[in-house]
Design an enzyme around this catalytic site. Structure first.
Site, PDB file in Angstrom:
ATOM      1  CD  GLU A 251      -1.845 -12.079  -1.171  1.00  0.00           C
ATOM      2  OE1 GLU A 251      -2.134 -12.231  -2.390  1.00  0.00           O
ATOM      3  OE2 GLU A 251      -1.946 -11.013  -0.572  1.00  0.00           O
ATOM      4  CG  LEU A 252       3.082 -14.658  -5.235  1.00  0.00           C
ATOM      5  CD1 LEU A 252       3.834 -15.662  -6.094  1.00  0.00           C
ATOM      6  CD2 LEU A 252       4.013 -13.538  -4.789  1.00  0.00           C
TER       7      LEU A 252
ATOM      8  CB  ALA B 210       4.863  -0.392  -1.026  1.00  0.00           C
TER       9      ALA B 210
ATOM     10  CB  SER C 249       3.711  -8.465  -9.048  1.00  0.00           C
ATOM     11  OG  SER C 249       5.126  -8.470  -9.079  1.00  0.00           O
TER      12      SER C 249
ATOM     13  CD1 TRP D 262       2.124  -0.615  -4.539  1.00  0.00           C
ATOM     14  CD2 TRP D 262      -0.004   0.050  -4.347  1.00  0.00           C
ATOM     15  NE1 TRP D 262       1.464  -0.980  -5.691  1.00  0.00           N
ATOM     16  CE2 TRP D 262       0.168  -0.576  -5.608  1.00  0.00           C
ATOM     17  CE3 TRP D 262      -1.254   0.561  -4.024  1.00  0.00           C
ATOM     18  CZ2 TRP D 262      -0.868  -0.706  -6.526  1.00  0.00           C
ATOM     19  CZ3 TRP D 262      -2.302   0.429  -4.927  1.00  0.00           C
ATOM     20  CH2 TRP D 262      -2.102  -0.208  -6.163  1.00  0.00           C
ATOM     21  CG  ASN D 263      -2.740  -3.617  -2.318  1.00  0.00           C
ATOM     22  OD1 ASN D 263      -1.819  -3.927  -1.566  1.00  0.00           O
ATOM     23  ND2 ASN D 263      -3.468  -4.528  -2.950  1.00  0.00           N
TER      24      ASN D 263
ATOM     25  CE  LYS E  40      10.637  -2.814   0.069  1.00  0.00           C
ATOM     26  NZ  LYS E  40       9.861  -1.859  -0.813  1.00  0.00           N
TER      27      LYS E  40
ATOM     28  NE  ARG F 222     -11.395  -5.218   1.253  1.00  0.00           N
ATOM     29  CZ  ARG F 222     -10.734  -6.208   1.835  1.00  0.00           C
ATOM     30  NH1 ARG F 222     -10.621  -7.366   1.213  1.00  0.00           N
ATOM     31  NH2 ARG F 222     -10.191  -6.052   3.021  1.00  0.00           N
TER      32      ARG F 222
ATOM     33  CB  SER G 104     -10.190 -10.172   3.577  1.00  0.00           C
ATOM     34  OG  SER G 104      -9.642 -10.234   2.276  1.00  0.00           O
TER      35      SER G 104
ATOM     36  CB  CYS H 242      -4.277  -9.772  -4.763  1.00  0.00           C
ATOM     37  SG  CYS H 242      -4.424  -9.938  -2.979  1.00  0.00           S
TER      38      CYS H 242
END
Length: 489
Positions: A261-262, A187, A240, A161-162, A185, A289, A452, A295
């Site tokens: 990517e956790l 969030a 997560s 969702w972020n 799929k 940010r 990034s 993450c």
């Protein structure tokens, strides 16, 4: 047009159904789920709530479209992505507003995400035509080796969702370029941006069934049958670490290709030879940010003893001066956290640290009666076993800890199960290289607070996952290598 009217128009223009096989449809059960504005708690819209059968239908469509899509010329795939890049850029204001409404980030940050996210479409539009193999001679003579790259096949993508747009484009871009079909799929909290993205890709010429989008509140029930379906060939997940571990276990029977990517627990190291102002500038970028809900957000600030007080005071001054509010308002720099549970979790960690002896230099708790706001917070004298240091805190909280030596800094930085990104500020070249090599992370920001970039490989080590997104490496995650041995008389 008033701001409220424009918000209604932007939200109203987004399809609210499931996108399967090129068609927008209702949930098989006719169910819907509300999408809320975290700044107010009010409902923005309702979207379809997919069932297990809907998920299977989406995979059916991806499987049916796979052969023709894999055979599509690379140039054609690249041109579709290029058109999508141009449409995302053209509609940047509407997409930014949509993200601000459903996720909470200020408009300025949402605009930045649109620019960043669009770059994945542009980057992979250029990579589509650069997929190559090789021809070589058997070292023993006689036969020849032909090596070719082919699309992995149908993929399942689970996005967080972020970063509602960028996490989608970062996965969809290379899949389209490689010739893979997909089920996405998004969030539950932020589905609108992904639905708008599906609309844009359709307008850009993406054939039916290549991209399928399912929104659901029953994520586990809907996703697990897809992960266990032998027709699925790849799973990519951003989220997560606990959920990632569960998905890896579920995928083991089918031996799926995985990109995970956790979570992260990024250390931010400041040595006493650093440019203090530059380090503070970088700290604000790395910490704030996306309201700290990233993450890659700096989670632990380790500062050499001689400048620790000055750094903590300077960071508190900057964090304390930030303006909170609904992201659509002029001048707002910090929006709300995503929901009540998120704010409660941040508040608990801060309260525990203060109870154990930490000192609050600015902020310290929730703000306001409406929405999920938390004051930008800086603490020092934080105990080493505090959850602020040992766990990922998704919020605007910066704990500052002093260290003595470079060896201690590296030990503290690496003392975590996570290994996504780390930041280090020093003006010494030798130290910079030692620290960059010594940090147990997949990425390092050296004298910069943002890592990034669509042209760079994003990903971590240890419990932060595996696989890379972006860069030249990103498309390899969606390609299989086939070797053909050719006899020669």
């Amino acid at each position: 047009m008033s701001s409220a009217e424009r918000e209604a128009v932007v939200v109203g223009a987004v399809p609210k159904g499931l996108f399967i096989g090129g068609d927008w449809r209702e949930s098989g059960a006719g169910a819907t789920v509300g999408v809320e504005d975290p700044a107010t708690g009010r409902e923005l819209a309702r979207v379809a709530d997919a069932t297990v059968a809907d998920g299977t239908a989406a995979l059916d469509a991806a499987v049916a479209a796979a052969p023709a899509w894999a055979a599509t010329p690379p140039r054609e795939r690249g041109e579709i992505l290029r058109r999508a890049f141009e449409l995302v850029t053209e509609r940047s204001e509407d997409l930014a507003l949509l993200m601000t409404l459903e996720m909470g980030k200020p408009l300025a940050e949402a605009r930045g995400e649109v620019t960043y996210g669009a770059e994945f479409f542009r980057w992979f539009s250029e990579e589509a035509v650069r997929i190559s193999g090789r021809w070589s001679v058997n070292p023993a003579g006689g036969s020849r080796f032909l090596t070719m790259k082919q699309p992995v096949g149908p993929c399942l993508m689970i996005t967080p969702w972020n970063f509602p747009l960028a996490m989608g484009t970062r996965k969809i871009g290379p899949a389209v370029a490689a010739g893979c079909t997909m089920v996405v799929k998004p969030a539950t909290q932020t589905p609108l941006t992904m639905l708008a993205l599906a609309q844009i890709l359709t307008e850009s010429g993406l054939p039916p069934g290549v991209l399928n989008v399912i929104t659901t509140t029953s994520t586990g029930e809907v996703v697990e049958p897809l992960v266990r379906d032998p027709r699925l060939r790849k799973l990519t997940f951003t989220g997560s670490t606990p959920v990632g571990r569960t998905l890896v276990e579920q995928s083991a029977q089918q031996l799926l290709r995985l990109s995970m990517e956790l979570g992260g627990n990024a250390p931010f190291l400041v040595f006493d030879d650093a440019d203090l102002d530059a380090a503070l500038d970088g700290a604000m970028l790395a910490k704030m940010r996306n309201i700290g809900e990233a993450c890659t957000a700096a989670n632990r600030f380790y500062v050499q003893r001689g400048i620790a007080e000055d750094f903590a005071r300077g960071l508190a001054e900057r964090m304390g001066a930030l303006r909170l509010g609904r992201g659509t308002e002029d001048g707002v720099q910090v929006g709300p956290l995503i929901d009540a549970r998120a704010r409660e979790g941040v508040a608990q960690r801060v309260e525990e640290a203060v109870g154990a002896g930490a000192r609050v230099l600015t902020g310290g708790g929730p703000v306001g009666e409406e929405g999920w706001f938390f004051a930008p917070t800086v603490l020092d004298r934080v105990p080493g076993d505090s959850r602020l240091l040992t766990e990922e805190t998704f919020g605007p909280v910066a704990p500052v800890v002093a260290f003595e030596t470079e060896e201690e800094a590296l030990r503290l930085a690496n003392d975590t199960e996570y290994g996504l990104v780390a930041y280090a500020y020093t003006q010494g070249l030798d130290r910079a290289l030692r620290v960059a090599e010594g940090l147990e992370t997949g990425m390092v920001g050296l004298n910069q607070g943002v890592v990034s970039n669509a042209a760079a490989p994003f990903g971590g080590v240890k419990a932060s996952g595996f696989g890379r997104e972006g860069g030249f490496e990103g498309i390899e995650e969606y390609l299989s290598t086939k070797y053909v041995g050719i006899a020669r008389s």
